[in-house]
Design an enzyme around this catalytic site. Structure first.
Site, PDB file in Angstrom:
ATOM      1  N   LYS A 144      -7.193  -5.352  -4.019  1.00 45.32           N
ATOM      2  CA  LYS A 144      -6.099  -5.432  -4.992  1.00 45.32           C
ATOM      3  C   LYS A 144      -5.436  -6.817  -4.932  1.00 45.32           C
ATOM      4  O   LYS A 144      -5.194  -7.436  -5.954  1.00 45.32           O
ATOM      5  CB  LYS A 144      -5.059  -4.326  -4.722  1.00 45.32           C
ATOM      6  CG  LYS A 144      -5.665  -2.917  -4.741  1.00 45.32           C
ATOM      7  CD  LYS A 144      -4.625  -1.831  -4.573  1.00 45.32           C
ATOM      8  CE  LYS A 144      -3.934  -1.788  -3.225  1.00 45.32           C
ATOM      9  NZ  LYS A 144      -4.828  -1.407  -2.094  1.00 45.32           N
TER      10      LYS A 144
ATOM     11  N   ARG B 291       2.590   4.798  -3.923  1.00 46.12           N
ATOM     12  CA  ARG B 291       1.604   5.350  -2.997  1.00 46.12           C
ATOM     13  C   ARG B 291       1.732   6.865  -2.885  1.00 46.12           C
ATOM     14  O   ARG B 291       0.961   7.480  -2.159  1.00 46.12           O
ATOM     15  CB  ARG B 291       1.792   4.729  -1.613  1.00 46.12           C
ATOM     16  CG  ARG B 291       0.882   3.526  -1.341  1.00 46.12           C
ATOM     17  CD  ARG B 291       1.303   2.986   0.009  1.00 46.12           C
ATOM     18  NE  ARG B 291       0.291   2.288   0.739  1.00 46.12           N
ATOM     19  CZ  ARG B 291       0.145   0.975   0.772  1.00 46.12           C
ATOM     20  NH1 ARG B 291       0.887   0.206   0.014  1.00 46.12           N
ATOM     21  NH2 ARG B 291      -0.768   0.421   1.549  1.00 46.12           N
TER      22      ARG B 291
ATOM     23  N   ARG C 188     -10.671  -8.735   7.945  1.00 43.66           N
ATOM     24  CA  ARG C 188      -9.792  -9.450   7.011  1.00 43.66           C
ATOM     25  C   ARG C 188      -8.906 -10.456   7.736  1.00 43.66           C
ATOM     26  O   ARG C 188      -8.400 -10.191   8.830  1.00 43.66           O
ATOM     27  CB  ARG C 188      -8.923  -8.429   6.280  1.00 43.66           C
ATOM     28  CG  ARG C 188      -7.897  -9.034   5.366  1.00 43.66           C
ATOM     29  CD  ARG C 188      -7.449  -8.068   4.322  1.00 43.66           C
ATOM     30  NE  ARG C 188      -6.576  -7.018   4.829  1.00 43.66           N
ATOM     31  CZ  ARG C 188      -5.959  -6.145   4.035  1.00 43.66           C
ATOM     32  NH1 ARG C 188      -6.148  -6.184   2.728  1.00 43.66           N
ATOM     33  NH2 ARG C 188      -5.172  -5.236   4.544  1.00 43.66           N
TER      34      ARG C 188
ATOM     35  N   ARG D 213      -3.870  -9.043  10.387  1.00 40.41           N
ATOM     36  CA  ARG D 213      -2.717  -8.147  10.337  1.00 40.41           C
ATOM     37  C   ARG D 213      -2.805  -7.122  11.465  1.00 40.41           C
ATOM     38  O   ARG D 213      -3.885  -6.610  11.755  1.00 40.41           O
ATOM     39  CB  ARG D 213      -2.673  -7.416   8.993  1.00 40.41           C
ATOM     40  CG  ARG D 213      -2.004  -8.231   7.923  1.00 40.41           C
ATOM     41  CD  ARG D 213      -2.130  -7.618   6.564  1.00 40.41           C
ATOM     42  NE  ARG D 213      -1.847  -6.185   6.513  1.00 40.41           N
ATOM     43  CZ  ARG D 213      -1.816  -5.479   5.385  1.00 40.41           C
ATOM     44  NH1 ARG D 213      -2.045  -6.086   4.229  1.00 40.41           N
ATOM     45  NH2 ARG D 213      -1.578  -4.198   5.398  1.00 40.41           N
TER      46      ARG D 213
ATOM     47  N   ARG E 178      -4.930   4.565   7.858  1.00 41.83           N
ATOM     48  CA  ARG E 178      -4.415   4.193   6.531  1.00 41.83           C
ATOM     49  C   ARG E 178      -5.290   4.790   5.432  1.00 41.83           C
ATOM     50  O   ARG E 178      -4.790   5.201   4.386  1.00 41.83           O
ATOM     51  CB  ARG E 178      -4.335   2.670   6.410  1.00 41.83           C
ATOM     52  CG  ARG E 178      -3.178   2.098   7.235  1.00 41.83           C
ATOM     53  CD  ARG E 178      -3.342   0.629   7.512  1.00 41.83           C
ATOM     54  NE  ARG E 178      -3.284  -0.176   6.318  1.00 41.83           N
ATOM     55  CZ  ARG E 178      -3.912  -1.345   6.177  1.00 41.83           C
ATOM     56  NH1 ARG E 178      -4.664  -1.824   7.158  1.00 41.83           N
ATOM     57  NH2 ARG E 178      -3.803  -2.023   5.078  1.00 41.83           N
TER      58      ARG E 178
HETATM   59  P1  AMP Z   1      -0.222  -2.962   2.328  1.00 40.21           P
HETATM   60  O1  AMP Z   1       0.094  -4.399   2.584  1.00 40.21           O
HETATM   61  O2  AMP Z   1      -0.066  -2.577   0.879  1.00 40.21           O
HETATM   62  O3  AMP Z   1      -1.565  -2.541   2.886  1.00 40.21           O
HETATM   63  O4  AMP Z   1       0.883  -2.103   3.108  1.00 40.21           O
HETATM   64  C1  AMP Z   1       0.996  -2.167   4.524  1.00 40.21           C
HETATM   65  C2  AMP Z   1       1.865  -1.019   5.017  1.00 40.21           C
HETATM   66  O5  AMP Z   1       3.184  -1.129   4.466  1.00 40.21           O
HETATM   67  C3  AMP Z   1       1.398   0.378   4.617  1.00 40.21           C
HETATM   68  O6  AMP Z   1       0.383   0.883   5.486  1.00 40.21           O
HETATM   69  C4  AMP Z   1       2.705   1.167   4.721  1.00 40.21           C
HETATM   70  O7  AMP Z   1       3.044   1.425   6.070  1.00 40.21           O
HETATM   71  C5  AMP Z   1       3.728   0.157   4.167  1.00 40.21           C
HETATM   72  N1  AMP Z   1       3.842   0.291   2.696  1.00 40.21           N
HETATM   73  C6  AMP Z   1       3.470  -0.630   1.760  1.00 40.21           C
HETATM   74  N2  AMP Z   1       3.683  -0.169   0.518  1.00 40.21           N
HETATM   75  C7  AMP Z   1       4.200   1.083   0.661  1.00 40.21           C
HETATM   76  C8  AMP Z   1       4.592   2.102  -0.250  1.00 40.21           C
HETATM   77  N3  AMP Z   1       4.495   1.938  -1.584  1.00 40.21           N
HETATM   78  N4  AMP Z   1       5.068   3.267   0.270  1.00 40.21           N
HETATM   79  C9  AMP Z   1       5.186   3.455   1.573  1.00 40.21           C
HETATM   80  N5  AMP Z   1       4.797   2.559   2.500  1.00 40.21           N
HETATM   81  C10 AMP Z   1       4.308   1.374   2.060  1.00 40.21           C
END
Ligand code: AMP
Length: 218
Positions: free
Chosen positions: A17, A92, A131, A164, A175
């Site tokens: 994404k 999400r 990554r 990360r 995840r």
């Molecule tokens: P991402 O960078 O989108 O992979 O997000 C990393 C982490 O941030 C996720 O595994 C969640 O713990 C938290 N997070 C990001 N976006 C959301 C969301 N929309 N709702 C809840 N937690 C989120």
């Protein structure tokens, strides 16, 4: 100018994404809104929100719906979202989608399209655990599929690349499980609304990008 401009990018972690957001933003005047990036900025700044979010994120779980929904509601009102935006990693859960429907309608910026990034599970695990992200410009690379020209250095801005903390095998698997249980119901939710557009996101970046632009102009 794209026909559809207020966008959600929906798909499991590692689906690309963020990777396909980069060329789209270079070509179009869209704001990129990644709730993960906003939360990581809170962690880096050492805020109370950042402290509580870090514990949740390191387990691969979700931050409470209302917190992320409020962050996004405030963000999409800003001027740089007037010509369109990409929501990357939000919503999400169905509850987040309902909160977004309210806040986006209120500011006249309702969602035009939800792009579903389809990628087989084995590829996701490979992409996530290999990554690398730039600390400065947030561009993503991959130790196997998209190596930087110089190890540890961003091709675009010269920033430092890092892994990360939630891209370890264990957290990545968790995840994906959280995606299956809590996020994948959104596929049905947006299909029923008639605004879901799937693309094959396992393709190389240029072909994936062509598929993305194709659905946004259809
Ligand atoms: P991402 O960078 O989108 O992979 O997000 C990393 C982490 O941030 C996720 O595994 C969640 O713990 C938290 N997070 C990001 N976006 C959301 C969301 N929309 N709702 C809840 N937690 C989120």
């Amino acid at each position: 100018m794209l026909k559809k401009k207020n966008l959600i990018f929906l798909g499991p972690p590692g689906a690309g994404k963020g990777t396909l957001s980069e060329p789209l933003m270079a070509a179009e005047k869209l704001a990129h809104i990644s709730t993960g990036d906003i939360l990581r900025a809170e962690i880096a700044a050492g805020t109370e929100l950042g402290k509580s979010a870090k514990a949740i994120m390191d387990k691969g779980q979700l931050v409470p719906d209302q917190i992320v929904a409020d962050m996004v509601a405030a963000r999409i009102r800003q001027d740089d979202c007037a010509d369109g935006f990409i929501l990357d990693g939000f919503p999400r859960t169905v509850a987040q989608a309902e909160l977004l429907a309210e806040s986006s309608a209120k500011c006249g910026r309702s969602i035009d399209a939800v792009v579903l990034f389809n990628v087989p599970r084995e590829i996701l695990i490979q992409r996530l655990t290999a990554r690398l992200i730039c600390r400065q410009c947030k561009a993503s690379f991959n130790k196997i599929f998209a190596k930087p020209a110089v190890e540890g250095v961003c091709d675009h801005c010269g920033g430092e690349l890092y892994q990360r903390s939630d891209d370890s095998l264990e957290t990545a698997q968790n995840r994906l499980k959280v995606y299956d249980e809590q996020t994948s119901p959104l596929i049905d939710y947006y299909t029923k609304k008639g605004i879901l557009f799937p693309i094959d996101a396992s393709l190389p970046k240029d072909q994936g990008y062509a598929a993305l632009v194709g659905v946004l102009n259809a």
